[in-house]
Design an enzyme around this catalytic site. Structure first.
Site, mmCIF file in Angstrom:
data_model
loop_
_atom_site.group_PDB
_atom_site.id
_atom_site.type_symbol
_atom_site.label_atom_id
_atom_site.label_comp_id
_atom_site.label_asym_id
_atom_site.label_seq_id
_atom_site.Cartn_x
_atom_site.Cartn_y
_atom_site.Cartn_z
ATOM 1 N N PHE A 248 25.338 -8.141 11.456
ATOM 2 C CA PHE A 248 26.727 -7.760 11.749
ATOM 3 C C PHE A 248 27.189 -6.755 10.684
ATOM 4 O O PHE A 248 28.221 -6.929 10.034
ATOM 5 C CB PHE A 248 27.643 -8.981 11.758
ATOM 6 C CG PHE A 248 27.170 -10.111 12.636
ATOM 7 C CD1 PHE A 248 27.402 -10.099 13.999
ATOM 8 C CD2 PHE A 248 26.486 -11.195 12.100
ATOM 9 C CE1 PHE A 248 26.982 -11.142 14.809
ATOM 10 C CE2 PHE A 248 26.059 -12.231 12.892
ATOM 11 C CZ PHE A 248 26.297 -12.214 14.252
ATOM 12 N N ASP A 270 23.767 -4.316 14.103
ATOM 13 C CA ASP A 270 25.089 -4.497 14.694
ATOM 14 C C ASP A 270 24.995 -4.150 16.177
ATOM 15 O O ASP A 270 24.209 -3.284 16.578
ATOM 16 C CB ASP A 270 26.127 -3.604 14.008
ATOM 17 C CG ASP A 270 27.546 -4.123 14.186
ATOM 18 O OD1 ASP A 270 28.102 -4.694 13.221
ATOM 19 O OD2 ASP A 270 28.096 -3.955 15.294
ATOM 20 N N SER A 271 25.805 -4.827 16.983
ATOM 21 C CA SER A 271 25.787 -4.573 18.425
ATOM 22 C C SER A 271 26.577 -3.323 18.805
ATOM 23 O O SER A 271 26.493 -2.848 19.930
ATOM 24 C CB SER A 271 26.345 -5.780 19.184
ATOM 25 O OG SER A 271 27.685 -6.040 18.795
ATOM 26 N N ASN A 296 21.933 -7.032 19.437
ATOM 27 C CA ASN A 296 22.609 -8.311 19.285
ATOM 28 C C ASN A 296 21.904 -9.105 18.193
ATOM 29 O O ASN A 296 20.676 -9.234 18.215
ATOM 30 C CB ASN A 296 22.574 -9.063 20.617
ATOM 31 C CG ASN A 296 23.196 -10.433 20.532
ATOM 32 O OD1 ASN A 296 22.599 -11.376 20.009
ATOM 33 N ND2 ASN A 296 24.392 -10.567 21.069
ATOM 34 N N ASP A 315 27.793 -11.826 8.301
ATOM 35 C CA ASP A 315 29.237 -11.591 8.233
ATOM 36 C C ASP A 315 29.749 -11.246 9.628
ATOM 37 O O ASP A 315 30.152 -10.115 9.899
ATOM 38 C CB ASP A 315 29.549 -10.475 7.240
ATOM 39 C CG ASP A 315 31.047 -10.315 7.003
ATOM 40 O OD1 ASP A 315 31.789 -11.293 7.243
ATOM 41 O OD2 ASP A 315 31.472 -9.224 6.589
ATOM 42 N N CYS A 355 35.312 -15.618 9.202
ATOM 43 C CA CYS A 355 36.698 -15.165 9.064
ATOM 44 C C CYS A 355 37.571 -15.801 10.138
ATOM 45 O O CYS A 355 38.613 -15.256 10.501
ATOM 46 C CB CYS A 355 36.792 -13.646 9.111
ATOM 47 S SG CYS A 355 36.102 -12.900 10.601
#
Length: 411
Positions: A248, A270-271, A296, A315, A355
């Site tokens: 991510f 990252d996607s 993904n 993350d 988060c």
């Protein structure tokens, strides 16, 4: 007017601004909300929010966005707050006594917020309830400010607030990133624009020793993950000589700091194609060796199950944006941590974060512990991690501590 802002709401906003520039509701005219008898509301323990079901009667819509005094069932004052009957959170405290939410109060609160923070090129200047300004978020990127108005009260005063911010910071540009979905819960439209219709191109800024291209109008959050700056530096101390996976990765901050710290190899996943393109650009600009791929993250671990790393960073975006989504999010967080733990070399480091406001540190630690148990790995906790210090946490408001992380060492 802000670029891309709907005409009719802007006229309403401008009228409200002119009417309330010098003052808002006078203290003597402030209406009151009464808590229900024998209320168990968290506001009695200092929490700054009150929900609709916790008061005896709602005030009329004409009070939306105005100052309202909260009283207990015996009519004792519990504080002053901004009101909005269209929101589930109908009252948000900004003062413990009877004080109008005037532009003078707002200016002083902004001044105090700025004074509490060290002078840096990039930083969070104002953090909502933590700075006694419910719904106002302000980030600074060099000469530009990015402002979020997440409550009706702030939105009604936005032009005056933008003017104050420019006066206090000498900012040359103010961006309104009012595209957060939480605005809809306040009955507000979403939009992105600039103050005074200013044209703003992407900019390059140095953040903690690295150059990044930032698009303040279209980038993630307000342009950069300022809440993770301290973690970028901390995690990089484990990177030297190791194989690093930044899952991510977004624009590549963790990956690039690790490459700068001397990692043997760095892969970012990252996607988002846009995020990966930006990460590649940032790597090239900083003359750092790192590979970034669009995929993904769950699929990446499945397709590369034999790969091993010395440092893995997880993350992800929030899997749970509300308590209703917690059950599904727990499964997602556990599964991604399980896959990461299995991919660690002996002595490897996992830096994992959430988060999601709906999770406490205790809940997050429990689910990662479960993942370690399923992986049959012994894990030691090296660090408990939270958001950067310029995102202060209110002792009586758990929601203000939204970023939780663990840095772990596997056997």
């Amino acid at each position: 007017m802000p670029h891309g802002f709907p005409i009719y709401p802007w006229l309403c906003l401008l009228f409200t601004y002119i009417r309330g520039l010098n003052s808002t509701v006078g203290e003597s005219r402030m209406k009151s909300l009464l808590l229900k008898p024998r209320s168990c509301s968290r506001v009695l323990q200092g929490h700054p929010w009150v929900f609709a079901g916790e008061v005896q009667d709602l005030l009329p819509g004409s009070e939306n966005g105005k100052t309202v005094v909260l009283r207990d069932s015996r009519k004792r004052i519990l504080g002053s707050g901004v009101y909005n009957q269209n929101s589930k959170i109908i009252w948000r405290r900004y003062a413990w006594n009877k004080v109008p939410f005037s532009m003078q109060f707002i200016r002083k609160s902004i001044e105090k917020a700025i004074q509490r923070r060290p002078v840096e090129t990039c930083r969070r200047l104002v953090w909502s309830e933590s700075d006694l300004l419910p719904g106002l978020v302000v980030d600074q990127y060099g000469d530009a400010l990015v402002v979020q108005a997440l409550t009706l009260a702030i939105d009604m005063r936005l032009p005056a607030i933008a003017t104050i911010l420019q006066e206090l910071t000498n900012a040359k540009a103010v961006v309104f990133r009012n595209d957060a979905s939480v605005r809809k819960l306040e009955g507000l439209e979403t939009y992105v624009g600039t103050f005074n219709d200013q044209v703003l191109e992407p900019l390059n800024l140095d953040i903690d020793g690295l150059s990044y291209q930032l698009d303040l109008l279209k980038g993630q959050k307000t342009g950069f993950y300022l809440d993770q700056r301290e973690q970028h530096a901390l995690v990089s101390t484990f990177a030297k000589g190791g194989a690093v996976l930044d899952a991510f990765c977004n624009q590549g901050a963790f990956a690039l700091q690790c490459a700068k710290a001397g990692a043997k190899s760095v892969i970012g996943i990252d996607s988002s194609d846009t995020a990966v393109q930006l990460a590649r650009y940032n790597a090239k600009e900083n003359r750092l060796e790192a590979t970034f791929e669009v995929e993904n993250v769950f699929d990446y671990f499945t397709n590369n199950r034999d790969e091993r790393f010395d440092l893995i960073v997880l993350d992800p975006p929030p899997f749970a944006r509300s308590h209703a989504q917690v059950e599904g999010a727990l499964k997602g967080y556990k599964e991604i941590n399980l896959r990461a733990i299995k991919a660690l070399n002996p002595g490897g480091i996992l830096a994992t974060y959430t988060c999601s406001q709906a999770f406490s540190m205790e809940v997050f630690e429990d689910l990662v512990s479960g993942a370690a148990s399923d992986a049959r790995r012994t894990i030691q906790i090296l660090h408990h991690c939270y958001q950067a210090k310029d995102h202060p946490i209110l002792l009586t408001m758990p929601e203000s501590a939204y970023l939780h992380g663990l840095i772990l060492e596997a056997d």
